[in-house]
Design an enzyme around this catalytic site. Structure first.
Site, PDB file in Angstrom:
ATOM      1  N   ASN A 286      65.935 -29.686   1.957  1.00  0.00           N
ATOM      2  CA  ASN A 286      64.980 -30.486   1.196  1.00  0.00           C
ATOM      3  C   ASN A 286      65.627 -31.774   0.681  1.00  0.00           C
ATOM      4  O   ASN A 286      65.024 -32.847   0.724  1.00  0.00           O
ATOM      5  CB  ASN A 286      64.408 -29.664   0.034  1.00  0.00           C
TER       6      ASN A 286
ATOM      7  N   TYR B 273      57.714 -19.320 -16.932  1.00  0.00           N
ATOM      8  CA  TYR B 273      58.194 -18.769 -15.661  1.00  0.00           C
ATOM      9  C   TYR B 273      59.036 -17.516 -15.901  1.00  0.00           C
ATOM     10  O   TYR B 273      60.071 -17.556 -16.562  1.00  0.00           O
ATOM     11  CB  TYR B 273      59.014 -19.804 -14.869  1.00  0.00           C
TER      12      TYR B 273
HETATM   13  P1  NAP Z   1      56.827 -25.765  -3.617  1.00  0.00           P
HETATM   14  O1  NAP Z   1      58.081 -26.299  -4.152  1.00  0.00           O
HETATM   15  O2  NAP Z   1      55.873 -26.676  -2.946  1.00  0.00           O
HETATM   16  O3  NAP Z   1      57.138 -24.579  -2.585  1.00  0.00           O
HETATM   17  C1  NAP Z   1      58.006 -23.516  -2.870  1.00  0.00           C
HETATM   18  C2  NAP Z   1      57.924 -22.523  -1.720  1.00  0.00           C
HETATM   19  O4  NAP Z   1      58.323 -23.145  -0.502  1.00  0.00           O
HETATM   20  C3  NAP Z   1      58.852 -21.340  -1.904  1.00  0.00           C
HETATM   21  O5  NAP Z   1      58.183 -20.214  -1.392  1.00  0.00           O
HETATM   22  C4  NAP Z   1      60.055 -21.659  -1.024  1.00  0.00           C
HETATM   23  O6  NAP Z   1      60.631 -20.477  -0.518  1.00  0.00           O
HETATM   24  C5  NAP Z   1      59.439 -22.464   0.072  1.00  0.00           C
HETATM   25  N1  NAP Z   1      60.348 -23.492   0.602  1.00  0.00           N
HETATM   26  C6  NAP Z   1      61.083 -24.378  -0.098  1.00  0.00           C
HETATM   27  N2  NAP Z   1      61.762 -25.186   0.727  1.00  0.00           N
HETATM   28  C7  NAP Z   1      61.461 -24.800   1.981  1.00  0.00           C
HETATM   29  C8  NAP Z   1      61.870 -25.241   3.258  1.00  0.00           C
HETATM   30  N3  NAP Z   1      62.714 -26.252   3.406  1.00  0.00           N
HETATM   31  N4  NAP Z   1      61.366 -24.593   4.349  1.00  0.00           N
HETATM   32  C9  NAP Z   1      60.504 -23.567   4.204  1.00  0.00           C
HETATM   33  N5  NAP Z   1      60.087 -23.091   3.021  1.00  0.00           N
HETATM   34  C10 NAP Z   1      60.565 -23.715   1.908  1.00  0.00           C
HETATM   35  O7  NAP Z   1      55.982 -24.982  -4.735  1.00  0.00           O
HETATM   36  P2  NAP Z   1      56.142 -24.676  -6.281  1.00  0.00           P
HETATM   37  O8  NAP Z   1      57.284 -23.789  -6.561  1.00  0.00           O
HETATM   38  O9  NAP Z   1      54.795 -24.273  -6.741  1.00  0.00           O
HETATM   39  O10 NAP Z   1      56.385 -26.126  -6.950  1.00  0.00           O
HETATM   40  C11 NAP Z   1      57.664 -26.642  -7.234  1.00  0.00           C
HETATM   41  C12 NAP Z   1      57.996 -26.567  -8.712  1.00  0.00           C
HETATM   42  O11 NAP Z   1      57.051 -27.325  -9.478  1.00  0.00           O
HETATM   43  C13 NAP Z   1      57.864 -25.168  -9.313  1.00  0.00           C
HETATM   44  O12 NAP Z   1      58.907 -24.307  -8.916  1.00  0.00           O
HETATM   45  C14 NAP Z   1      57.816 -25.500 -10.779  1.00  0.00           C
HETATM   46  O13 NAP Z   1      59.109 -25.812 -11.276  1.00  0.00           O
HETATM   47  C15 NAP Z   1      56.904 -26.730 -10.766  1.00  0.00           C
HETATM   48  N6  NAP Z   1      55.473 -26.392 -10.975  1.00  0.00           N
HETATM   49  C16 NAP Z   1      54.862 -26.840 -12.096  1.00  0.00           C
HETATM   50  C17 NAP Z   1      53.534 -26.544 -12.359  1.00  0.00           C
HETATM   51  C18 NAP Z   1      52.892 -27.058 -13.605  1.00  0.00           C
HETATM   52  O14 NAP Z   1      51.786 -26.594 -13.943  1.00  0.00           O
HETATM   53  N7  NAP Z   1      53.508 -27.986 -14.300  1.00  0.00           N
HETATM   54  C19 NAP Z   1      52.795 -25.772 -11.444  1.00  0.00           C
HETATM   55  C20 NAP Z   1      53.427 -25.344 -10.266  1.00  0.00           C
HETATM   56  C21 NAP Z   1      54.757 -25.680 -10.044  1.00  0.00           C
HETATM   57  P3  NAP Z   1      62.226 -20.184  -0.651  1.00  0.00           P
HETATM   58  O15 NAP Z   1      62.485 -19.991  -2.102  1.00  0.00           O
HETATM   59  O16 NAP Z   1      62.386 -18.951   0.159  1.00  0.00           O
HETATM   60  O17 NAP Z   1      62.937 -21.356  -0.062  1.00  0.00           O
END
Ligand code: NAP
Length: 278
Positions: free
Chosen positions: A246, A56
């Site tokens: 959240n 990241y």
């Molecule tokens: P996510 O957590 O499903 O969504 C993040 C997005 O949602 C961001 O744009 C955030 O924007 C927004 N958001 C968060 N809370 C919100 C709320 N209450 N209302 C409206 N929008 C909201 O997606 P993700 O980041 O892909 O997944 C979470 C974590 O999983 C990652 O950050 C990473 O650490 C991990 N991950 C791991 C892998 C893997 O291959 N192992 C792959 C993908 C992700 P704001 O920042 O503006 O709130």
């Protein structure tokens, strides 16, 4: 401080079921402080689990984590990941040491293989075990492993703590086989992209259920996952207000009618689907 429920790992230790993601952090100087502040706001609320990876922001997210946990390492439960290209024995040990340096800590609570590449699993497991013996990681796990990968891993070692995979209402494929298998192994699933990277928040069914609970669609999407045993959610947010929103999902209790409406809008799988990745 909010008391966050935990789930048991195969080694008998416990992991919080709610944590903070960091994908997309550390990519620009302009947002660095705001991102660190968001993670710190989580720590202040009692959210100890932080999920990051060497990938990241090319190490930038780990630097954001370092800034967030400065002076309070012992409050945090830190998870980082090694890239498959660094999964050889020597490379994994070096990659872990570099992650530790960037995060400014002497140990990770959990170290994951980010996804499976060309290095034999046995070699990566040997590196993880050596890191564990040296106290640089407390335990290890994998990410993006489907049923067959876990089956192969189990022939090498049964010390895998968790499997971090894509799971949310819109991506229920793993309920068919990977979740039942993980339960049999007492291995929790870390669900990534739990709100489908923000795409679930515009959903009509979630909005209706949210209105009935005086909640938001994001909270309902998270509450649905937290209702399931052995599931850990790690939503990412760079805003303290979203982190708080959240986190509050842990106190929402969905009714059986809510579950039925969600099953109708997001049907569970009826057959095997290959594991999806983002
Ligand atoms: P996510 O957590 O499903 O969504 C993040 C997005 O949602 C961001 O744009 C955030 O924007 C927004 N958001 C968060 N809370 C919100 C709320 N209450 N209302 C409206 N929008 C909201 O997606 P993700 O980041 O892909 O997944 C979470 C974590 O999983 C990652 O950050 C990473 O650490 C991990 N991950 C791991 C892998 C893997 O291959 N192992 C792959 C993908 C992700 P704001 O920042 O503006 O709130």
């Amino acid at each position: 401080m909010t008391s966050i429920p935990t789930t048991k790992l195969p080694d008998g230790s416990f992991m919080p079921v709610f944590g903070l993601g960091t994908w997309g952090m550390g990519e620009s100087r302009a947002s660095f402080e705001a991102e660190a502040r968001a993670l710190r706001s989580g720590l202040d609320l009692g959210v100890t689990l932080i999920d990051t990876a060497e990938m990241y922001g090319s190490g930038g997210a780990e630097r954001v984590v370092a800034s967030a946990i400065a002076g309070r390492r012992d409050e945090a439960y830190l998870v980082s990941k090694v890239l498959p290209s660094n999964a050889g024995h020597r490379q994994a040990i070096r990659a872990c040491e570099e992650s530790l340096k960037r995060i400014g800590t002497d140990r990770l609570d959990l170290y994951l293989l980010h996804w499976r590449g060309g290095v034999p699993l046995a070699e990566t497991v040997r590196a993880f075990e050596d890191l564990r013996k040296a106290g640089k990681i407390l335990r290890w796990g994998v990410s993006n492993f489907d049923v067959e990968d876990i089956r192969e891993l189990e022939t090498i070692s049964n010390a895998c703590a968790t499997n971090q995979v894509l799971y949310n209402l819109a991506r229920r494929g793993i309920e068919y086989d990977l979740i039942p298998m993980s339960r049999e192994l007492s291995m929790p699933i870390m669900a990534y992209s739990p709100i489908e990277q923000g795409r679930l928040i515009g959903d009509r069914t979630l909005a209706d259920i949210a209105a009935a609970h005086s909640a938001t669609p994001a909270q309902i999407a998270l509450a649905w996952m937290l209702d399931r045993p052995g599931i850990v959610v790690i939503p990412k947010s760079s805003r303290p207000s979203h982190v708080m929103e959240n986190l509050m999902s842990i106190s929402i209790r969905l009714t059986s009618a809510d579950h039925a409406a969600l099953d109708a809008a997001f049907p569970p799988p009826r057959r095997k689907r290959s594991l999806e990745m983002i």
